[in-house]
Write an enzyme that holds these catalytic residues in place. Structure first.
Site: not given
Ligand code: NI
Length: 174
Positions: A46, A51, A94-95, A136-137, A140
């Site tokens: 995701g 991000q 998480c990236l 999760h996304e 953000h």
């Molecule tokens: Ni993340």
């Protein structure tokens, strides 16, 4: 398509609340395609627009297992219509936090309303990994990071480690 540069925490941009999208147009479709390419390249499951430095309410996710065919979803202006009372604890990554995984408890299933890449309003029922990725996304988009679900002690240890890693990298490249 292009691979975008992902913002690594800690970074004040990750705390920004993203703005709603008025209309899904060709430029936004290109952004979502690039986000998906960036996510698959990482590899991740995701990615939110903030991000990659774009404060718009846009996320991409793929909840398929590694042995399944890719199942990309592009969600614009996502809103949770329902969350299950039942919760599950899952190891999240998480990236923006390379190599960090932490157990987070969230609702097991959700219903989300969003605009797709054709500007059509859709609803999606999700559980398992897909439900987890979407939640999760969506966090953000509010500037909420998954480490905020951890205890303050644990979170501070992680943040100190991250800024040490970053400083070491900066020294190397200087
Ligand atoms: Ni993340």
């Amino acid at each position: 398509m292009a691979i975008l540069s992902v913002i690594i925490a800690p970074d004040p941009r990750l705390k920004v609340k993203s703005d709603p999208v008025e209309r899904v147009d060709a430029a936004l479709r290109k952004l979502m395609d690039d986000m998906l390419e960036t996510m698959y390249d990482a590899p991740g499951v995701g990615l939110s627009a903030i991000q990659v430095g774009v404060p718009k309410r846009v996320i991409v996710v793929d909840g398929a297992r590694p042995d399944e065919e890719r199942a990309p979803h592009r969600l614009v202006n996502p809103e949770l219509l329902w969350t299950s009372g039942e919760t599950v604890v899952i190891d999240e990554g998480c990236l923006s936090f390379p190599d960090l995984y932490a157990e987070v408890e969230r609702p097991a299933a959700i219903t989300v309303r969003y605009r797709d890449e054709h500007n059509e309003v859709r609803e999606l029922d999700a559980d398992g990994l897909l439900a987890r990725c979407i939640q999760h996304e969506m966090d953000h988009l509010e500037g909420v990071l998954f480490i905020e679900y951890l205890s303050a002690v644990r979170r501070n240890i992680i943040l100190r480690k991250l800024s040490k890693v970053r400083k070491a990298k900066e020294r190397k490249s200087a």
